[in-house]
Design a protein around this motif. Structure first.
Motif, short mmCIF file in Angstrom:
data_model
loop_
_atom_site.label_atom_id
_atom_site.label_comp_id
_atom_site.label_asym_id
_atom_site.label_seq_id
_atom_site.Cartn_x
_atom_site.Cartn_y
_atom_site.Cartn_z
N GLY A 1 21.20 -3.89 7.95
CA GLY A 1 21.20 -5.05 8.81
C GLY A 1 20.37 -6.22 8.29
O GLY A 1 20.30 -7.25 8.95
N GLN A 2 19.74 -6.06 7.11
CA GLN A 2 18.89 -7.11 6.58
C GLN A 2 19.44 -7.66 5.26
O GLN A 2 19.94 -8.77 5.20
N VAL A 3 19.37 -6.84 4.21
CA VAL A 3 19.75 -7.33 2.89
C VAL A 3 19.93 -6.15 1.96
O VAL A 3 19.37 -5.06 2.18
N GLU A 4 20.70 -6.35 0.91
CA GLU A 4 20.81 -5.41 -0.20
C GLU A 4 20.79 -6.21 -1.49
O GLU A 4 21.51 -7.19 -1.64
N GLY A 5 19.94 -5.79 -2.41
CA GLY A 5 19.84 -6.50 -3.68
C GLY A 5 18.61 -6.07 -4.45
O GLY A 5 18.05 -4.99 -4.21
N THR A 6 18.18 -6.91 -5.37
CA THR A 6 17.05 -6.63 -6.25
C THR A 6 15.84 -7.42 -5.79
O THR A 6 15.91 -8.64 -5.61
N VAL A 7 14.71 -6.73 -5.61
CA VAL A 7 13.48 -7.38 -5.18
C VAL A 7 12.92 -8.21 -6.33
O VAL A 7 12.79 -7.73 -7.46
N ALA B 1 0.82 -1.21 0.00
CA ALA B 1 0.00 0.00 0.00
C ALA B 1 0.86 1.26 0.00
O ALA B 1 0.52 2.25 -0.67
N GLU B 2 1.96 1.25 0.76
CA GLU B 2 2.82 2.42 0.82
C GLU B 2 3.78 2.53 -0.36
O GLU B 2 4.45 3.55 -0.51
N ARG B 3 3.85 1.47 -1.15
CA ARG B 3 4.71 1.44 -2.34
C ARG B 3 6.16 1.77 -1.98
O ARG B 3 6.81 2.59 -2.61
N ARG B 4 6.65 1.12 -0.93
CA ARG B 4 8.05 1.33 -0.56
C ARG B 4 8.99 0.83 -1.65
O ARG B 4 10.00 1.47 -1.95
N PHE B 5 8.67 -0.32 -2.19
CA PHE B 5 9.45 -0.87 -3.29
C PHE B 5 8.57 -1.83 -4.05
O PHE B 5 7.51 -2.25 -3.56
N GLU B 6 9.02 -2.18 -5.25
CA GLU B 6 8.29 -3.10 -6.11
C GLU B 6 9.26 -4.12 -6.68
O GLU B 6 10.48 -4.01 -6.49
N SER B 7 8.73 -5.07 -7.39
CA SER B 7 9.58 -6.09 -8.02
C SER B 7 10.51 -5.42 -9.03
O SER B 7 10.07 -4.62 -9.84
N GLY B 8 11.79 -5.76 -8.94
CA GLY B 8 12.78 -5.17 -9.83
C GLY B 8 13.55 -4.02 -9.22
O GLY B 8 14.54 -3.56 -9.81
N ASP B 9 13.13 -3.52 -8.05
CA ASP B 9 13.82 -2.39 -7.41
C ASP B 9 15.07 -2.86 -6.68
O ASP B 9 15.11 -3.95 -6.12
N TRP B 10 16.07 -1.98 -6.68
CA TRP B 10 17.30 -2.22 -5.92
C TRP B 10 17.14 -1.54 -4.56
O TRP B 10 16.98 -0.31 -4.50
N ILE B 11 17.15 -2.33 -3.49
CA ILE B 11 16.91 -1.78 -2.16
C ILE B 11 18.07 -2.13 -1.23
O ILE B 11 18.84 -3.06 -1.48
N LEU B 12 18.15 -1.36 -0.15
CA LEU B 12 19.10 -1.62 0.93
C LEU B 12 18.35 -1.48 2.25
O LEU B 12 17.83 -0.40 2.56
N ALA B 13 18.26 -2.56 3.00
CA ALA B 13 17.68 -2.55 4.34
C ALA B 13 18.83 -2.80 5.31
O ALA B 13 19.41 -3.89 5.32
N ALA C 1 14.43 0.85 8.10
CA ALA C 1 14.59 1.92 7.12
C ALA C 1 15.12 1.31 5.82
O ALA C 1 16.19 0.69 5.80
N VAL C 2 14.36 1.46 4.75
CA VAL C 2 14.70 0.85 3.47
C VAL C 2 15.07 1.94 2.49
O VAL C 2 14.29 2.90 2.30
N VAL C 3 16.24 1.82 1.89
CA VAL C 3 16.68 2.76 0.86
C VAL C 3 16.37 2.13 -0.50
O VAL C 3 16.83 1.03 -0.80
N ASN C 4 15.59 2.83 -1.31
CA ASN C 4 15.22 2.35 -2.64
C ASN C 4 16.06 3.11 -3.66
O ASN C 4 15.74 4.22 -4.07
#
Length: 376
Positions: free
Chosen positions: A210-216, A196-208, A245-248
């Motif tokens: 302490g969690q993960v960095e890569g392509t959704v 709903a908040e559209r933080r990220f979508e399939s194909g986006d490069w994100i960085l969370a 905190a997710v960096v898109n």
């Protein structure tokens, strides 16, 4: 022998099967074969009619592919209904045929709804800019689950099985399960908020952090699958991504280059200004870089460091593609190298000077030079 076979055949023709003459069963078989042969032509005719009604521009090939199987099944449903009217069975068998007919009609209707859900939601996503592909995927999953549950409930009612007590039983069972599946529902709700908040979508490069960095890759009901840059998949619970905190990076408008270029202390003020002006002219003269006021560009002598005079280079590229950004960085680095060489300046490197006030008597100190064999 011949008389006995003839008598048996006559008896079979008279009594038939389930109280129905064999001739009626033969006619019923003929109706079923005609339905099997006609279903392909019936499907083509119905789809062409739908295309004419919708118009060629709005007709979606995916809609035809989705509706094709249930439409081809409609002649079979009609054939079963006709067979139930042809066969003169007793009351018990007629009631069974009626239930089968109603079941097939319900299956066909909900099959059409399930097939049409994906093309309709996709078309809605194309028309409404606020609907993302991830939201469409979630809506499709939920709608298909609802369709299956409704179809199952109606079919059970047709066969005399009351759904109310079953639902009540599942309610009690669900309450018991919910106590032990809090994390599951937490991740489910977190996934809904992510969509709903559209933080990220399939194909986006994100960085969370302490969690993960890569392509959704996919945003599931419980976890999100992220493909790291070493191509290893990581399944992260939705609750962790919702609370972090997710960096898109895929939504960057421009991509930044921030460098500190270290120049030798022997560089004169004229050389420093020349290097600064030519680097700035290179950036502002290239269409690959963003120019003010869209984004800032700074090329300034920044500070006196321990062993260098630092020149700050701060700019943005128009492309956000990683490979193209690396190519532009390489071109800028080579341009700065040439500019520094033309200005007669030099790059600095970490060094340290040691000053000795006094030396013990008898120590021979020789200046280091090209011809010296020792350096003090």
């Amino acid at each position: 022998m011949y008389d006995s076979v003839t008598a048996w055949a006559g008896l079979a023709l008279d009594r038939g099967l389930m109280g129905t003459p064999i001739s009626q069963w033969a006619l019923a078989l003929l109706v079923l074969l005609m339905a099997l042969l006609a279903r392909h032509f019936f499907c083509r005719a119905v789809l062409r009619h739908l295309e004419r009604r919708m118009g060629q521009r709005e007709a979606d090939p995916a809609m035809g592919a989705a509706l094709g199987p249930p439409i081809r099944f409609i002649p079979i449903v009609v054939a079963v209904f006709v067979i139930s009217r042809i066969v003169s069975a007793d009351a018990e068998w007629r009631e069974l045929f009626a239930q089968v007919n109603r079941t097939l009609v319900v299956l066909t209707l909900f099959w059409v709804l399930s097939g049409a859900a994906a093309p309709l939601l996709t078309a809605l996503g194309r028309r409404e800019n606020g609907i993302s592909p991830s939201m469409i995927a979630w809506a499709l999953r939920i709608s298909r689950i609802v369709i299956v549950l409704l179809a199952a409930a109606i079919i059970l009612e047709i066969w005399g099985i009351r759904v109310g007590p079953i639902v009540a039983g599942f309610g009690l069972f669900g309450a018991a399960v919910a106590l032990g599946a809090q994390d599951l529902f937490k991740n489910l709700i977190a996934g809904i908020f992510i969509i709903a908040e559209r933080r990220f979508e399939s194909g986006d490069w994100i960085l969370a952090e302490g969690q993960v960095e890569g392509t959704v890759e996919t945003i599931g009901l419980r976890t999100t699958r992220v493909r790291r840059f070493d191509l290893a998949p990581v399944f992260v619970p939705n609750a962790r991504l919702a609370d972090s905190a997710v960096v898109n990076f895929s939504r960057m408008t421009y991509r930044r280059i921030s460098w500190i270029v270290s120049l030798d202390y022997r560089s004169s003020c004229g050389q420093l200004r020349r290097v600064r002006d030519e680097v700035q002219a290179y950036i502002l003269g290239s269409a690959a870089f963003v120019h003010p006021p869209q984004a800032p560009v700074f090329v300034r002598v920044d500070k006196f460091n321990d062993s260098s005079i630092d020149l700050m280079v701060y700019c943005f590229t128009r492309t956000t593609d990683w490979g193209e950004w690396l190519r532009l960085k390489e071109a800028l680095a080579c341009a700065i190298k040439d500019i520094v060489a033309r200005a007669g300046a030099a790059f600095a490197f970490p060094s340290r000077s040691i000053y000795v006030e006094t030396l013990p008597a008898g120590v021979d100190v020789r200046p280091a030079g090209p011809g010296s064999s020792e350096a003090a």
